[in-house]
Design an enzyme around this catalytic site. Sequence first.
Site, short mmCIF file in Angstrom:
data_model
loop_
_atom_site.label_atom_id
_atom_site.label_comp_id
_atom_site.label_asym_id
_atom_site.label_seq_id
_atom_site.Cartn_x
_atom_site.Cartn_y
_atom_site.Cartn_z
N GLU A 219 0.88 -1.17 0.00
CA GLU A 219 0.00 0.00 0.00
C GLU A 219 0.91 1.21 0.00
OE1 GLU A 219 -3.23 -0.21 -0.19
OE2 GLU A 219 -3.46 -2.34 0.18
N CYS A 253 -2.05 9.33 2.26
CA CYS A 253 -1.74 8.76 0.94
C CYS A 253 -2.81 9.14 -0.07
CB CYS A 253 -1.64 7.25 1.06
SG CYS A 253 -3.04 6.54 1.93
P1 NAD Z 1 8.37 4.68 4.75
O1 NAD Z 1 8.39 3.88 3.52
O2 NAD Z 1 9.54 5.56 5.02
O3 NAD Z 1 8.25 3.74 6.05
C1 NAD Z 1 7.16 2.86 6.24
C2 NAD Z 1 7.59 1.76 7.21
O4 NAD Z 1 8.56 0.94 6.58
C3 NAD Z 1 8.21 2.25 8.50
O5 NAD Z 1 7.75 1.46 9.56
C4 NAD Z 1 9.69 2.01 8.25
O6 NAD Z 1 10.45 1.85 9.42
C5 NAD Z 1 9.66 0.74 7.45
N1 NAD Z 1 10.84 0.47 6.63
C6 NAD Z 1 11.75 1.36 6.15
N2 NAD Z 1 12.69 0.71 5.40
C7 NAD Z 1 12.35 -0.60 5.41
C8 NAD Z 1 12.91 -1.77 4.81
N3 NAD Z 1 14.01 -1.71 4.04
N4 NAD Z 1 12.31 -2.95 5.02
C9 NAD Z 1 11.17 -3.03 5.75
N5 NAD Z 1 10.60 -1.96 6.36
C10 NAD Z 1 11.18 -0.75 6.17
O7 NAD Z 1 7.04 5.52 4.73
P2 NAD Z 1 6.52 6.60 5.77
O8 NAD Z 1 7.32 7.85 5.61
O9 NAD Z 1 6.39 6.02 7.13
O10 NAD Z 1 5.03 6.84 5.23
C11 NAD Z 1 4.74 7.71 4.20
C12 NAD Z 1 4.42 6.97 2.91
O11 NAD Z 1 3.43 5.99 3.13
C13 NAD Z 1 3.85 7.87 1.83
O12 NAD Z 1 4.44 7.59 0.60
C14 NAD Z 1 2.38 7.51 1.82
O13 NAD Z 1 1.73 7.78 0.60
C15 NAD Z 1 2.42 6.06 2.13
N6 NAD Z 1 1.14 5.60 2.66
C16 NAD Z 1 0.36 4.80 1.88
C17 NAD Z 1 -0.88 4.37 2.34
C18 NAD Z 1 -1.79 3.52 1.48
O14 NAD Z 1 -2.76 3.00 2.01
N7 NAD Z 1 -1.54 3.35 0.20
C19 NAD Z 1 -1.31 4.75 3.61
C20 NAD Z 1 -0.49 5.54 4.39
C21 NAD Z 1 0.73 5.96 3.91
#
Ligand code: NAD
Length: 513
Positions: A219, A253
């Site tokens: 997502e 998002c």
């Molecule tokens: P992010 O990708 O930086 O982090 C998300 C999660 O992934 C965090 O818990 C982080 O610690 C973890 N993570 C980071 N690197 C990783 C790796 N290599 N392996 C596994 N896990 C890892 O995103 P963010 O800044 O927390 O959130 C913002 C983003 O999320 C935006 O792009 C937003 O659009 C998206 N988002 C999407 C939805 C949806 O339903 N489509 C909902 C909410 C947010």
Amino acid sequence: MSVAHHETSLEEIPQMVFQARVAQKTWASKTVKQRAEIILNAREHILNNLDEIAALISSENGKPSTEAIVHDILPVLELMTAYCKRAPKLLEDKPLSLRIMKHKKSYLHYWPVGVVAVIAPWNFPFSIPFGESILALLSGNAVILKPSEVTPKIGLKIGEILDAAGLPRHLFQIVLGTGVHGAKIIQSGVNKVFFTGSVSTGKKVMAAASDRLTPVILELGGKDPMIVLSDADLDFATSAALWGGFANSGQVCASIERIIVHESIHDKFVSKLNEKIARLNQTDDQSSLLKNFGRITFEKQKDVYSSQLQEVAQTAAAKISCGGTFSPDRKKLDPTVVIGNEGARTSIERLRIYNEETFGPVVAVTTFKSIEEAVEKANHSPYGLLASVISEDIHLAESVARQIEAGTVLINDVLYTHGLAETPWGGVKDTGFGRVHSDLGLYEFVNVRHIHKDRFAALRFKPLWWFPYTGHQLKMFRYFMEFMYRRTLSKRLSALPHMLAELVQMIKNEPRI
Ligand code: NAD
């Protein structure tokens, strides 16, 4: 539930997954209704501690209290209620109706995938991971949750609530930490990964999961469009843009980040939107219940929109029509509207502010002349999460909606359907794949096993296609196909006696080995 109040050590993670796997076996042996009882205890616990939970969400994430309650907590209560009721029926064995082989019976049997990882972002730190965990647990799985490092206390709170509800030990465990921890969870043999976050991290998650062919649900981001048709009610359309673009400070998002408005109403639309922005209560008083607009949750995200706005400042292609300034402590950016310059409204489409995810309180406005152009512009994006169409002509709006490449299209509404339990959430293109919430989302947490058996034991015989391969057998199948699949009834009927004759010969002279 075991809780670490500090960053989890990487070495602990495989052991946590192992303990979760053991706990899951017993949990899976319970009925869905028994599991639902515990989820409903959790619902009660949330209601009993509503203010405390809302205050924690508000303080750690920075969103106003109303958003903590309405956007984060209410959807969790709704999902619990809807799926504690729906899941027992949905997870029952499902008979399949067979067109041929009527003497056989087929059905689907759902079984939990095992230990699932829920890796979550910081923008809806309660509703996203909790929602996924509810459906995971109801369907018989154990969960390893990794909340965002930006909102760890809210992650721990979810664990505390499930603990208080009586969830068995080790069934729901929390890993606190950063991306390294997320990666370690994936390497530790979980059975499925439910990842919500950015596109760049999503790609890393998918690559890591491919090592063990672990299935993933992704997502990811969005750059969601709102199309405002020429007949739109401007008061309604601008209120929708206001909330859709600036709720949760635009850190959604599904935030409206691109507004594609008919050129005949562009100026009126923008001035009305700016007027309404001025009416938002932007107090910094965190405890004020009247606060409309929260602080920036994640400092680094600011760099993204600072640089996008810098590009706007340096070009003649667009200008800031409202907002654009950070508070002195740089913890807030005023709600910002960026438009194309007079005489060249659409030149904004060249800029990063219009094309790349901002994930902050900024909307970029462009114009269109024809419906085809509006659809083309809406689809001209690597993302495809949510879109909105605003019009008084519902038929026209619906025909536009059906052409948009997105997981959800809302007509005369914006943003909110992640909060509904029964509607699927997810996207296409770079927004990822798979669905959360809804029946589709529930089925993401189960494997499906097809069971096939004799309808009556007395009707068991060796199938006609078993060895040996013989002449009458082959002819019989040829006539069988004529009989079953010819378009005209007369041709089908004429094949029947031949088929039966070959069948009799086959049974008499060519017994199956
Ligand atoms: P992010 O990708 O930086 O982090 C998300 C999660 O992934 C965090 O818990 C982080 O610690 C973890 N993570 C980071 N690197 C990783 C790796 N290599 N392996 C596994 N896990 C890892 O995103 P963010 O800044 O927390 O959130 C913002 C983003 O999320 C935006 O792009 C937003 O659009 C998206 N988002 C999407 C939805 C949806 O339903 N489509 C909902 C909410 C947010």
